[in-house]
Scaffold this active site. Structure first.
Site, PDB file in Angstrom:
ATOM      1  CB  VAL A 135      -8.733  -0.753 -60.595  1.00 16.71           C
ATOM      2  CG1 VAL A 135     -10.312  -0.120 -60.446  1.00 16.71           C
ATOM      3  CG2 VAL A 135      -8.130   0.474 -60.087  1.00 16.71           C
TER       4      VAL A 135
ATOM      5  N   GLY B 228     -13.870   5.204 -53.769  1.00 12.38           N
ATOM      6  CA  GLY B 228     -13.167   3.617 -54.128  1.00 12.38           C
ATOM      7  C   GLY B 228     -12.046   3.837 -55.330  1.00 12.38           C
ATOM      8  CD  GLU B 229     -12.296   5.998 -59.501  1.00 15.40           C
ATOM      9  OE1 GLU B 229     -11.316   6.739 -59.488  1.00 15.40           O
ATOM     10  OE2 GLU B 229     -13.381   6.655 -59.871  1.00 15.40           O
ATOM     11  N   GLY B 230      -9.434   2.706 -55.644  1.00 14.13           N
ATOM     12  CA  GLY B 230      -7.969   2.570 -54.924  1.00 14.13           C
ATOM     13  C   GLY B 230      -7.558   3.900 -54.711  1.00 14.13           C
TER      14      GLY B 230
END
Length: 339
Positions: free
Chosen positions: A72, A306-308
């Site tokens: 990230v 988001g964030e992965g």
């Protein structure tokens, strides 16, 4: 091969031609194995495609997934001076601390998916410049961020998950998509972390102003990245390229991560051939962007964090695909007639 450091965009572009290609023989052998397993041909749908995809990049008809890395990248953005974000930029550093303490959604998903998570903060106390006033980054700053992304990649990983964090970066993603793939800013701008209709309209106006200001850069995707992008977007590009050099498949996260990687697409139609789109997110431009670069999200769960997070969920599907591919019996092994 060595991609970074690169003294300039021209040198980096020249090095891209030497990146490795998928192993077609291994992919064909994986498909042959799929056709021999105790199921009707094609019955596992995209799971079969994933097995062949992994075989092509590992060069092995029975690919493994023992080591998964998640990265990230976090950055701050000068465009926030235009009021495009409902949260202050201090939240970026606060969320980085939360990631490192294990308190974010991505921590939980990486834990259950079996991925080693690292967070890379990129000069959070030094935001990029406001792209309506000038280029967000110089060529040197862009290359430095790309090199930082590349350096974070574990070349021994079996797969790489990419994610991001950065207040204001949904505007950055929409600006990159608008500059690279055309249309109107309204086609790409979305609510991000919760902007209302007025906030989305402001984003669109700011994006159009930035694209107009940097019209001379639009013919060169790397110049677009410098003019309109952010450090975390550049780092994602660097990580994608380093993974390709090491033959490590990549799972992209949502709109922001995909927009960063999409910078590479115009540089060569196959530069993202080692990438999977983990999911199709709720941000309005994501589906349009995936269509533009020829990818299809593996999952569609309405995610926009988001964030992965979407990529980490997709890793679980990938693990299932390889477990079936490697562990199922063939018709001959099971003593089952195959017609």
């Amino acid at each position: 091969m060595t991609l970074f450091p690169a003294p300039g965009f021209a040198t980096l572009r020249a090095r891209l031609a030497a990146l490795p290609a998928p192993d077609a023989t291994a992919a064909e052998a994986a498909r042959a194995r799929q056709d021999s397993l105790t199921k009707p041909p094609g019955a596992l749908g995209r799971l079969e495609d994933l097995a062949a995809f992994m075989a092509a990049w590992q060069g092995d008809a029975r690919p493994r997934l023992d080591r998964a890395q998640a990265l990230v990248f976090a950055g701050n953005h000068g465009i926030c001076a235009q009021g495009v974000n409902p949260f202050p930029q201090e939240v970026t550093a606060q969320m980085v601390a939360n990631f490192r303490a294990g308190g974010a959604a991505i921590n939980q998903l990486c834990r259950v998916a079996g991925a080693d998570l690292q967070v890379v903060a990129l000069d959070l106390d030094r935001p990029t410049r406001d792209f309506t006033q000038g280029p967000a980054m110089t060529e040197g700053e862009t290359l430095a961020a790309m090199a930082a992304g590349a350096a974070a990649v574990d070349a021994g990983a079996d797969v790489l998950i990419l994610g991001e964090m950065g207040i204001g970066n949904s505007t950055i993603a929409a600006a990159l998509a608008r500059a690279l793939f055309g249309g109107r800013a309204e086609d790409w701008a979305g609510p991000g972390t919760g902007a209302d209709a007025g906030g989305v309209a402001l984003k669109a106006r700011v994006i159009e102003a930035g694209v107009a200001r940097h019209a001379a850069a639009l013919a060169d995707p790397l110049a677009v990245l410098a003019a309109l992008g952010g450090r975390e977007q550049a780092a994602i590009c660097g990580a994608v390229l380093a993974a390709r050099a090491a033959r490590v498949p990549v799972i992209l996260d949502g709109f922001i991560c995909t927009a960063a990687a999409a910078v590479l697409h115009p540089l060569g139609p196959d530069l993202l051939a080692h990438c999977i789109a983990g999911h199709t997110g709720a941000e309005p431009g994501h589906r349009r962007l995936l269509d533009a670069i020829g990818l299809r999200g593996l999952l569609d769960l309405g995610l926009r964090l988001g964030e992965g997070t979407g990529a980490a969920l997709a890793l679980m599907v990938l693990r299932g695909a390889l477990a079936c591919h490697d562990g199922m019996a063939t018709f001959a092994e099971a003593g089952v007639a195959d017609g």
